[in-house]
Scaffold this active site. Structure first.
Site, PDB file in Angstrom:
ATOM      1  N   LYS A   1     -50.822  69.158 -60.383  1.00 58.09           N
ATOM      2  CA  LYS A   1     -49.405  69.136 -59.952  1.00 58.09           C
ATOM      3  C   LYS A   1     -49.064  70.418 -59.188  1.00 58.09           C
ATOM      4  CE  LYS A   1     -45.076  67.967 -59.460  1.00 58.09           C
ATOM      5  NZ  LYS A   1     -44.191  69.041 -59.465  1.00 58.09           N
TER       6      LYS A   1
ATOM      7  N   SER B   1     -44.089  64.254 -60.405  1.00 56.81           N
ATOM      8  CA  SER B   1     -43.500  64.571 -59.097  1.00 56.81           C
ATOM      9  C   SER B   1     -42.621  63.438 -58.602  1.00 56.81           C
ATOM     10  CB  SER B   1     -44.594  64.837 -58.065  1.00 56.81           C
ATOM     11  OG  SER B   1     -43.990  65.051 -56.801  1.00 56.81           O
TER      12      SER B   1
ATOM     13  N   HIS C   1     -50.418  70.074 -55.801  1.00 52.96           N
ATOM     14  CA  HIS C   1     -49.511  69.135 -55.105  1.00 52.96           C
ATOM     15  C   HIS C   1     -48.321  69.915 -54.545  1.00 52.96           C
ATOM     16  CE1 HIS C   1     -45.667  66.987 -55.130  1.00 52.96           C
ATOM     17  NE2 HIS C   1     -46.324  65.905 -54.749  1.00 52.96           N
ATOM     18  N   ASN C   2     -47.732  70.759 -55.369  1.00 52.76           N
ATOM     19  CA  ASN C   2     -46.568  71.527 -54.924  1.00 52.76           C
ATOM     20  C   ASN C   2     -46.944  72.520 -53.826  1.00 52.76           C
ATOM     21  OD1 ASN C   2     -45.234  70.148 -56.957  1.00 52.76           O
ATOM     22  ND2 ASN C   2     -44.051  71.912 -57.598  1.00 52.76           N
TER      23      ASN C   2
ATOM     24  N   GLU D   1     -47.071  70.659 -50.844  1.00 53.07           N
ATOM     25  CA  GLU D   1     -45.657  70.380 -50.490  1.00 53.07           C
ATOM     26  C   GLU D   1     -45.057  71.584 -49.727  1.00 53.07           C
ATOM     27  OE1 GLU D   1     -43.177  69.036 -53.911  1.00 53.07           O
ATOM     28  OE2 GLU D   1     -41.962  70.800 -53.486  1.00 53.07           O
TER      29      GLU D   1
HETATM   30  C1  6PG Z   1     -41.796  67.484 -57.194  1.00 49.00           C
HETATM   31  C2  6PG Z   1     -41.248  68.799 -56.735  1.00 49.00           C
HETATM   32  C3  6PG Z   1     -40.589  69.491 -57.893  1.00 49.00           C
HETATM   33  C4  6PG Z   1     -39.676  70.623 -57.483  1.00 49.00           C
HETATM   34  C5  6PG Z   1     -40.392  71.786 -56.908  1.00 49.00           C
HETATM   35  C6  6PG Z   1     -39.486  72.684 -56.120  1.00 49.00           C
HETATM   36  O1  6PG Z   1     -43.002  67.310 -57.027  1.00 49.00           O
HETATM   37  O2  6PG Z   1     -41.030  66.657 -57.668  1.00 49.00           O
HETATM   38  O3  6PG Z   1     -42.277  69.601 -56.273  1.00 49.00           O
HETATM   39  O4  6PG Z   1     -41.601  69.867 -58.776  1.00 49.00           O
HETATM   40  O5  6PG Z   1     -38.707  70.142 -56.625  1.00 49.00           O
HETATM   41  O6  6PG Z   1     -40.928  72.490 -57.978  1.00 49.00           O
HETATM   42  O7  6PG Z   1     -40.175  73.856 -55.968  1.00 49.00           O
HETATM   43  P1  6PG Z   1     -39.554  75.150 -55.340  1.00 49.00           P
HETATM   44  O8  6PG Z   1     -38.205  75.360 -55.984  1.00 49.00           O
HETATM   45  O9  6PG Z   1     -40.528  76.216 -55.685  1.00 49.00           O
HETATM   46  O10 6PG Z   1     -39.427  74.858 -53.884  1.00 49.00           O
END
Ligand code: 6PG
Length: 462
Positions: free
Chosen positions: A170, A116, A173-174, A177
């Site tokens: 991960k 990430s 984590h997302n 996010e």
């Molecule tokens: C990270 C981000 C990366 C990516 C996302 C975007 O941790 O660096 O999460 O993995 O930017 O996957 O996800 P979406 O396109 O689903 O918003």
């Protein structure tokens, strides 16, 4: 991202071989950054594999899904026993489990490695979540630990566990996010819809929140995005961006997995739904014409109302993280991964998208105790108690003004549901028993019971 990971490793003193199907990409990387360390390019896949010292650790960075399988198929014929393929994309954890098993059958080893931090993080130091064969970890550990972001002298990377656990971590984590971003977007929307504040002024308000409990990368970049003025229209750029959120799948997978595990992660799931609703363009246009709804008009925010909003955002954020960590705990038990939640909070303190001062509080809590719910940790319990009235006022104001706050309000509903020793599920049980004889348990005695609701009304021991 793959190029930046390669540059990161080279900058840290590792000899790196790079290969891209499109050889002009390899040439460009070497021409622009070949002097950053020992970077060696190959235009031929076999030559690329042969250039690596055995057992070979090979990082694959391609789009999740079929492309990973395709690259693996191409690579496998050139590999020798014990070589290690490392998938650093956002793969679905069940795919990683399958690939691990397939590789093991061939005498090869596999790592799923959550990374990430976006493109910049890949270069300057991401948060890294690797999982797979423990005996292969020693080969990978030195470069993973050095390439990762460092916080207080500690790398934001750790061996997560077996199989797909790294990609699962991960994924969550997302999911977090998604929830964190949705909460920030709702705070922005409250400032617009409830208080009629402009993007530039909202940026200033977020700026005031950068220090303190909300201190995080996502708040920092919110200030930047809201401050940016579009050179063409001379308006805030954010006002010119189409309000339809896209997604690649990790948030949806988090919600799907939580449903399967029976974990209520309302904030993440609402964030996924909000993106889905945002992309219903034609329905939204039609509904906005059709429904002229009476709502409270925008009114100027006082310092007290903004303080309420800050408290509401913080409390909702705590709930979102508590839900994510509970999902990780349940997945760990279900899949036998033995995840160390304190370590996850530690490696998310830097490098990753959800990096935040707040993660230090989570790490500190898990260092002392592992409560059934993060909200029970004394620091978070106090924060919830202190924020509660402000949180309710904020959600009520949003509802009165017709500003949708699905994440704020679902976090509050979750909290209210959690803190009540007795909820309304007794009635659900009664209804289930009425139409399906599904039985219920009683407060005053052990066992399962069924009432003949529509017959003689008697209760039987089921
Ligand atoms: C990270 C981000 C990366 C990516 C996302 C975007 O941790 O660096 O999460 O993995 O930017 O996957 O996800 P979406 O396109 O689903 O918003």
């Amino acid at each position: 991202m793959g190029a930046n990971l390669a540059r990161n490793a080279a900058r840290k003193g590792f000899k790196v071989s790079v290969y891209n199907r499109r050889s002009e990409r390899t040439e460009k990387l070497l021409a622009e950054h070949g002097d950053e360390g020992v970077l060696q390019g190959s235009t031929d896949l076999e030559a690329f594999v042969q250039s690596i010292a055995r057992p070979r650790p090979i990082v694959i960075m391609v789009k999740a899904g079929k492309p990973v399988d395709e690259v693996m198929e191409e690579l496998i014929p050139y590999l020798d026993e014990g070589d290690i393929l490392i998938d650093a994309g956002n793969s679905l954890f069940t795919d990683t489990e399958r690939r691990s098993a397939e590789m093991a059958q061939k005498g090869l080893r596999f790592f799923g490695m959550g990374v990430s931090g976006g493109e910049e993080g890949a270069l300057l130091g991401p948060s890294i979540m690797p999982s797979g064969d423990k005996d292969a970890w020693a080969r990978i550990e030195p470069f993973v630990m050095k390439m990762a972001a460092q916080v207080d002298g500690e790398p934001c990377a750790a061996y997560i566990g077996p199989g797909g656990s790294g990609h699962y971590v991960k994924m969550v984590h997302n999911g977090i996010e998604y929830a964190d971003m949705q909460l920030i977007a709702e705070a922005y929307d409250i400032m617009r819809g409830v208080h009629g504040i402009s993007a530039g002024e909202i940026a200033e308000i977020f700026k005031g929140w950068q220090k303190g409990p909300l201190d995080s990368y996502l708040i920092d970049i919110t200030v930047e995005v809201l401050s940016k003025v579009d050179t063409k229209s001379n308006k805030p750029l954010v006002d010119m961006i189409v309000d339809e959120a896209e997604q690649k799948g990790t948030g949806r997978w988090t919600a799907q997995s939580a449903l399967e595990l029976g974990v209520p992660i309302t904030a993440i799931t609402e964030a996924v739904y909000a993106r889905g609703l945002s992309s219903r363009r034609s329905q939204r246009d039609e509904a906005s014409r059709l429904f002229k709804v009476e709502t409270k008009p925008p009114f100027k925010a006082s310092a007290a109302e903004l303080a309420d909003l800050h408290a509401a955002l913080y409390a909702s954020k705590i709930v979102a993280y508590a839900q994510g960590f509970e999902q990780l705990a349940v997945a760990s038990n279900t899949y036998g991964w033995d995840l160390d939640l304190g370590t996850l909070a530690k490696i998310w303190r830097g490098g990753c998208i959800i990096r935040a001062a707040f993660l230090d509080r989570i790490r500190e809590m898990y260092a002392k105790e592992a409560p059934a719910n993060m909200l029970f940790g004394p620091y978070f319990a106090d924060a919830m108690q202190e924020s509660l009235s402000a949180w309710r006022r904020t959600v009520a104001r949003a509802i009165e003004s017709g500003t949708p706050v699905p994440a704020f309000s679902s976090c509050l509903a979750y909290f209210d549901g959690l803190r009540r020793a007795r909820g309304p599920a007794n009635l659900l049980q009664g209804l289930r028993d009425y139409f399906g004889a599904h039985t219920y348990r009683r407060l005053d005695k052990e066992g399962s019971f069924h009432t003949r609701w529509s017959q003689d009304g008697s209760e039987i021991d089921a």
